[in-house]
Design an enzyme around this catalytic site. Sequence first.
Site, PDB file in Angstrom:
ATOM      1  CG  PHE A 168      -0.055  -0.091   2.364  1.00  0.00           C
ATOM      2  CD1 PHE A 168       0.493  -1.243   2.903  1.00  0.00           C
ATOM      3  CD2 PHE A 168      -0.169   1.004   3.170  1.00  0.00           C
ATOM      4  CE1 PHE A 168       1.393  -1.076   4.058  1.00  0.00           C
ATOM      5  CE2 PHE A 168       0.593   1.088   4.508  1.00  0.00           C
ATOM      6  CZ  PHE A 168       1.238  -0.143   4.766  1.00  0.00           C
ATOM      7  N   PRO A 169       0.376   2.331  -0.550  1.00  0.00           N
ATOM      8  CG  PRO A 169      -0.825   4.017  -1.381  1.00  0.00           C
ATOM      9  CD  PRO A 169      -1.070   2.547  -1.111  1.00  0.00           C
ATOM     10  CB  CYS A 170       4.750   5.569   2.108  1.00  0.00           C
ATOM     11  SG  CYS A 170       5.394   6.537   3.355  1.00  0.00           S
ATOM     12  CD  GLN A 171      -1.955   7.353   0.844  1.00  0.00           C
ATOM     13  OE1 GLN A 171      -2.604   6.330   1.533  1.00  0.00           O
ATOM     14  NE2 GLN A 171      -2.872   8.360   0.172  1.00  0.00           N
ATOM     15  CG  ASN A 214       4.810   1.495   2.802  1.00  0.00           C
ATOM     16  OD1 ASN A 214       5.332   2.150   1.929  1.00  0.00           O
ATOM     17  ND2 ASN A 214       3.444   1.527   3.206  1.00  0.00           N
TER      18      ASN A 214
END
Length: 412
Positions: free
Chosen positions: A83-86, A127
Amino acid sequence: MERIKVAELFAGVGGFRLGLENTNSKVFDVTWANQWEPSRKVQHAFECYSHHFNTGQHVNIDINNVSDKEMADTNIDMIVGGFPCQDYSVARSLSGELGIQGKKGVLFWQIIRFIQNTFPKFLLLENVDRLLKSPSSQRGRDFSVMLSTLNELGYDIEWRVINAADYGNSQRRRRVFIFGYKRDLSYGKLLQNKELEDIIYESGLYAKAFPIEKEPYKNRVSYTEIPKDIVEVSEDFSFTYFNSGVMRNGEVCTIDTKPILEEPTPLKDILETEVDEKYYLDNSKIEKFNYLRGPKKIKRTSKTGHEYYFSEGGMSETDSLELPARTMLTSEGSINRSTHFLKDNVGYRILTPVEAERLNGFPDNWTNTMNDRMRYFCMGNALVIPLITRIANQIEEIVSISDDSYSQLELF
Ligand SMILES: C[S@@+](CC[C@H](N)C(=O)[O-])C[C@H]1O[C@@H](n2cnc3c(N)ncnc32)[C@H](O)[C@@H]1O
């Protein structure tokens, strides 16, 4: 052995699934997968995924729009996903209640919602390694929010930053792998009596899958306890996480560990022997690469009118064929400084899409359902499959410690 039903989130072209399907005992069964590329009419990754896999349910909608019921109905034992690093920060709601709802649109909270709806035995997330340090203004805050949330949901966590080339692969791709397990499983109970350092060095999943030296790098070993209140974590907590670590009941130990290196695969070993001429470059493109890879010092003006020099050092003229490749990015299909630039016995060229697939351990032509540019893009997003297989083989070992054998262990 009982099958482990898996939900693959942010599935892309199925890197996790391919890794899971390649294990020794073949216990993993991906029964539900979700992939949706925001703001694209043609869903290239999803089409590729559905083309190759014909069992399970494949869902092509924004994960934010998958209902709680649909998640609960999956009835899975394990969640996997890259999943994206946000920004994972959270704020106390106006009513003062504590909830674990973070900012809208932050995909990590969708993973949490999936967990709340299914309470799977295992989690395996991937990630960029920057996640451990983000944000720069409050080091380690985001990862701490993540740990605190998973702790509250009853999960213990082991993590490791792995550079694929250190363990024999052909790409220097560094990613953090996060393994979570319900603390009331036999495995969790077995680890209850261990020293946290022992879990990192000896008895934990990563210690077994990816051997490391038994000495910390530069004596870097730290302990902390993650506060239970995630708002407190989000507002005040910062901590330096090293490349290896464990969290048990909110207690954290992290160590800067050194891999026991395995012979990497050099780039030359994965190159195709017959390469279509369209991948060879004409003089103007070669010059462009030479310029991009060369050292520079350029005068620039900031938005506020301030003048400064942007400078960057030079890279080797072409990528060495004797070393593993550098990290593939989603921009691999365009001419830029991070794109691989090779010289073989015919001339100067870029990687072919098949070579891009091989760098991640995908079968040749896996992505030939789409155009070249998208093939590079999907490989820039994907992961190094043999790493997943190594982790998953250890999960199979864990599953083989059934509750019965655990109670036997306790008895004797
Ligand atoms: C880092 S990539 C994962 C790649 C995958 N592990 C593979 O092997 O191909 C993240 C994926 O999440 C997908 N994605 C992004 N936002 C999403 C959303 N809101 N709902 C579902 N999928 C999303 C992207 O299209 C992308 O394919």
